[in-house]
Design an enzyme around this catalytic site. Structure first.
Site, PDB file in Angstrom:
ATOM      1  N   GLU A   1       0.679  -1.210  -0.022  1.00 37.64           N
ATOM      2  CA  GLU A   1      -0.005  -0.119  -0.038  1.00 37.64           C
ATOM      3  C   GLU A   1       0.806   1.506   0.125  1.00 37.64           C
ATOM      4  O   GLU A   1       0.318   2.134  -0.438  1.00 37.64           O
ATOM      5  CB  GLU A   1      -0.767  -0.109   1.297  1.00 37.64           C
TER       6      GLU A   1
ATOM      7  N   ASP B   1      -2.697  -4.171   3.436  1.00 37.01           N
ATOM      8  CA  ASP B   1      -3.008  -4.423   4.975  1.00 37.01           C
ATOM      9  C   ASP B   1      -4.020  -5.696   5.276  1.00 37.01           C
ATOM     10  O   ASP B   1      -4.947  -5.752   4.549  1.00 37.01           O
ATOM     11  CB  ASP B   1      -3.408  -3.198   5.600  1.00 37.01           C
TER      12      ASP B   1
ATOM     13  N   ASP C   1      -6.575  -6.569   6.785  1.00 35.57           N
ATOM     14  CA  ASP C   1      -7.871  -6.293   7.191  1.00 35.57           C
ATOM     15  C   ASP C   1      -8.874  -6.084   6.376  1.00 35.57           C
ATOM     16  O   ASP C   1      -8.631  -6.455   5.035  1.00 35.57           O
ATOM     17  CB  ASP C   1      -7.863  -5.062   8.040  1.00 35.57           C
TER      18      ASP C   1
ATOM     19  N   GLU D   1     -10.617  -3.513   4.763  1.00 40.66           N
ATOM     20  CA  GLU D   1     -10.050  -2.537   4.086  1.00 40.66           C
ATOM     21  C   GLU D   1      -8.893  -2.851   2.916  1.00 40.66           C
ATOM     22  O   GLU D   1      -8.779  -2.679   1.722  1.00 40.66           O
ATOM     23  CB  GLU D   1      -9.681  -1.243   4.449  1.00 40.66           C
TER      24      GLU D   1
ATOM     25  N   TYR E   1       0.867  -5.437  13.383  1.00 36.49           N
ATOM     26  CA  TYR E   1      -0.178  -4.964  12.765  1.00 36.49           C
ATOM     27  C   TYR E   1      -1.071  -3.986  13.884  1.00 36.49           C
ATOM     28  O   TYR E   1      -1.347  -4.713  14.863  1.00 36.49           O
ATOM     29  CB  TYR E   1      -1.289  -5.515  11.940  1.00 36.49           C
TER      30      TYR E   1
ATOM     31  N   ARG F   1      -4.150  -2.496  13.872  1.00 38.17           N
ATOM     32  CA  ARG F   1      -5.632  -2.548  14.045  1.00 38.17           C
ATOM     33  C   ARG F   1      -6.023  -4.072  14.516  1.00 38.17           C
ATOM     34  O   ARG F   1      -6.277  -4.505  13.498  1.00 38.17           O
ATOM     35  CB  ARG F   1      -6.044  -2.257  12.653  1.00 38.17           C
TER      36      ARG F   1
ATOM     37  N   HIS G   1      -6.072 -10.720  13.984  1.00 38.62           N
ATOM     38  CA  HIS G   1      -4.787 -10.258  14.235  1.00 38.62           C
ATOM     39  C   HIS G   1      -4.230 -10.472  15.705  1.00 38.62           C
ATOM     40  O   HIS G   1      -4.943 -10.644  16.576  1.00 38.62           O
ATOM     41  CB  HIS G   1      -4.546  -9.087  13.766  1.00 38.62           C
TER      42      HIS G   1
END
Length: 780
Positions: A15, A88, A90, A92, A309, A311, A355
């Site tokens: 990203e 990432d 997740d 998104e 990570y 989040r 996660h």
């Protein structure tokens, strides 16, 4: 795109440029690594972008400025045996990966999904060696969230424009968060303080030192100042009775108390603790954490991802990390600090547990060893994460706690004290608190049952009950998490949304207080959509989205369940919602000029009072609210003389203030209505002019008050930019500088101003790539 990169057999798409540079170093020449720079596709800004007649089919479009990036990715993919989508890990990130695959089309190489929980050499190589497939349920969960947020944002917001004020917006989670803040404020305004008293006795036994005991009960009535509040008269009666009697130790209870460590951080807890200890906003916390995750240059070692990570809603830790931290504890603090078996922590019921907890990628990178490579904020946050993780795997702290009950006639006094026997995890880290916990750490003398004590003095003290506290950003996040509202990637954006839209303001203690605009918007939405702008509904929808992610529920069925009641309520609201836009919000206050009612209205500089008889009466005033929500009118400040002269009549100009801000006005007003806009002095940005290379770029204001940036050698050098200048060359086209753009959707971005170059990256500190989970409505 040339040389060795074109000969690479594999392509890895990530990203951000920072992550790309870090991963490239780990993988070597067989791998080409290229960034997508966040989302490449999204719903259009100019329309709803959801086909309501075709099972909510989203109409994705390439984001403006991303066409060139897509072409670069396609070019890089040519001739590659394997393409790894390492966005990432997740929802998104999964959506970004799906959109990249869609735009790649048919490629000769195999396309894989790679999940990087941490950016370290071992983790990256292991993930590439064992890639996964694209996760359709995860993508559909994100798509469902995006669509439902768009449906609410783009259909309720125009309603609010018509009824309240143009340019404001509503959001699925944002509006519930606002409701929580407004309801807390109403509870505070309805609160009426009650008086109560505490009674302490200063006592001395046979052994020093003197100590304090607090009244615990009287005539078998427990004095807790909650169920029973001690009045002053009774406190005085107890004093009179006890002064004539004896104080005798009735019981002494000693027991060992253990205090366990807090679990390693999840996203919400990290944001809360960073607010308490570092005074970071949730947004800043996530920005700094993103940089620590993506990679930090550690001298000759190169870029290293320092944390996992950031989040996550799970305190789970990998076996390898547990082994590493236990070895670190034993070597640094001794085996007495290490439990026989690792400590394990449970996640909340609503946690997805996709996660690991937020932890250092390796205890080899302790804060002391990396301090010289990190700027202050990054080091402070890294130390917080590192210490919390280490302490979570240490033994409990052990105290000897003593409780002494003392009889004095019909009254019982109690003294408590504790002595630490073993500091355990507290040697490394102690969790912060939003409110004091009332623990008494006093040291008591040696006391024995039946021992008579000497009364030194009484200390009666008056108190008043306190209203429920306003939420800080940290405590609101805790409230949302406890109620199952939102997810780790959304908390920071929720705080930013309600503050930026002026629904909420922070008081002097950084506690959130709703503005009049926030209150009226919340009240109108709750009245019109009671079953949707509801804590229970929002939490339930989150659960359904989780089921979509787990493959247990169809995303279209989830949307249909939501949209039916919503569409019905929306139609009713368009007819029944009252309009306050033109009339303003009634206050009951009278205009001193014509007797009309003063109403609250909203302008570009916030809320103000105006006469309801406008335009016949143009009386306006600034105002504030007291603690009970009452309106307090602000008297206009006295004009301040200046050296400026009125161009109309020659009289001195004075500095005045209106609801539009400060300005210079003629001292002869109202006979002369001459005014002049205040020109702010240029402020240096510390950046050399990219055009002439001699001057400095200054922050200036145009005649109309708009901020711009220009060279201080003007008119010799005519360099000027509406955007903040960043002293960094464009790595894509070689341009001399970048500029900073700030949008509600993407936050701060650095981009190249050169025509034909679409280089764009998150500003440093890096913007939160998860962004707002909610769809912001188009702003007028």
């Amino acid at each position: 795109m040339g040389g060795i990169e074109t000969l690479a057999k594999h392509l890895v798409i990530v990203e951000s440029p920072t992550k790309a540079r870090t991963i490239k170093r780990y993988l070597g020449s067989d791998y080409q690594v290229t960034p997508s720079v966040g989302h490449i596709m999204d719903l259009p800004k100019s329309k709803l972008g959801v086909d309501l007649k075709n099972d909510f089919k989203p109409e994705y479009q390439v984001i403006p400025g991303k066409t060139k990036i897509i072409e670069q990715i396609k070019t890089a993919a040519k001739g590659k045996d394997h393409i790894y989508l390492a966005t990432d890990p997740d929802r998104e990130g999964e959506a970004i990966a799906w959109h990249i695959k869609e735009k790649l089309g048919k490629v000769p190489g195999q396309v894989h999904r790679v999940l990087l929980e941490e950016i370290t050499s071992a983790a990256v190589k292991a993930a590439i060696a064992s890639p996964a497939e694209l996760n359709q349920p995860l993508y559909e969960a994100q798509q469902a969230r995006r669509v439902v947020d768009r449906l609410m944002g783009y259909q309720i917001s125009p309603l609010l424009w018509d009824k309240v004020k143009r340019g404001i917006s509503a959001g699925r989670v944002q509006s519930v968060a606002l409701r929580i803040i407004v309801e807390r404020e109403k509870d505070r305004e309805a609160f009426r303080a009650e008086e109560y008293w505490t009674l302490d006795a200063r006592l001395q036994g046979a052994n020093p030192p003197p100590f304090t005991a607090r009244l615990y009960s009287s005539k078998d009535t427990r004095i807790d100042n909650k169920a029973y509040k001690l009045p002053e008269s009774e406190a005085r009666e107890i004093i009179t009775a006890c002064e004539q009697g004896r104080f005798v130790v009735k019981s002494v209870e000693r027991k060992e108390v253990r205090r366990s460590p807090a679990p390693p951080f999840i996203t919400s807890r990290l944001q809360q603790e960073a607010a308490r200890k570092l005074y970071f906003s949730p947004r800043k916390t996530m920005q700094v954490a993103q940089r620590l995750y993506e990679g930090v240059e550690l001298g000759e070692e190169g870029a290293v991802g320092l944390i996992t990570y950031m989040r996550t809603d799970s305190p789970r830790v990998s076996d390898a990390a547990l082994a590493g931290v236990r070895d670190y504890i034993g070597k640094r603090y001794g085996n007495q600090y290490m439990p026989e078996r690792p400590n394990f922590y449970r996640a909340s019921k609503s946690a997805q547990e996709a996660h690991e907890a937020i932890r250092p990628t390796s205890t080899e990178y302790d804060p002391e060893s990396v301090a010289r490579y990190l700027e202050k904020d990054a080091l402070n946050l890294y130390k917080l994460i590192f210490d919390r993780f280490v302490s979570s795997q240490m033994n409990p702290a052990v105290y000897d706690r003593t409780t002494v009950d003392i009889e004095a006639g019909d009254a019982m006094f109690r003294a408590t004290g504790q002595v630490m026997k073993f500091d355990g995890f507290m040697r490394v880290y102690i969790e912060g608190q939003d409110e004091p916990d009332g623990d008494d750490a006093a040291t008591l003398p040696e006391l024995n049952e039946g021992e008579e004590l000497k009364l030194l003095e009484f200390k009666p003290e008056q108190h008043f009950t306190q209203p429920p506290p306003r939420f800080s950003q940290a405590t609101l996040i805790k409230e949302l998490e406890d109620k199952g509202i939102g997810r780790p990637s959304t908390y920071a954006s929720i705080m930013t949304s309600i503050l930026n839209r002026e629904y909420v303001e922070e008081d002097e203690s950084k506690r959130m207080r709703p503005t009049s605009l926030g209150r009226v918007v919340s009240d109108l939405l709750v009245d019109a959509f009671p079953d949707i702008i509801d804590i229970g509904f929002t939490a339930e929808l989150e659960e359904h989205l989780d089921k979509v992610e787990e493959g247990k529920e169809n995303w279209i069925a989830t949307l249909k369940r939501f949209y039916g009641p919503f569409a019905k309520r929306l139609g009713e609201a368009k007819k029944k919602m009252p309009t306050v836009k033109r009339k303003g919000l009634p206050t009951g206050l009278k205009c001193e000029l014509d007797g009309g009612e003063m109403v609250i209205k909203w302008g570009r500089n916030g809320e103000f009072l105006a006469c309801s008889n406008y335009p016949k009466c143009t009386n306006t005033k600034e105002f504030a609210r007291d603690e009970q929500g009452g309106i307090v009118q602000k008297e206009p400040a006295a004009p301040v003389p200046t050296d400026e002269v009125c161009e109309k009549c020659g009289k001195p100009m004075v500095r005045r203030r209106s609801r539009f801000g400060e300005f210079l006005g003629c001292s002869g007003y109202p006979e002369c209505d001459g005014i002049k806009r205040l020109q702010a002095a240029p402020v240096s940005t510390g950046v050399k002019c990219p055009e002439c290379k001699e001057g400095d770029v200054m922050e200036r204001r145009s005649r109309r008050g708009k901020l711009f940036f220009g060279c201080n050698r003007y008119p010799k050098c005519k360099f000027a930019s509406w955007d903040r200048v960043v002293a960094r060359a464009c790595p894509q086209c070689g341009g001399a500088y970048l500029v900073e753009k700030v949008t509600k959707r993407d936050g701060a971005r650095w981009q190249c101003p050169a025509e034909g170059c679409d280089y764009r990256v998150p500003a440093e500190p890096a913007a939160d790539p998860a962004g707002a989970a909610e769809s912001a409505a188009p702003v007028a």
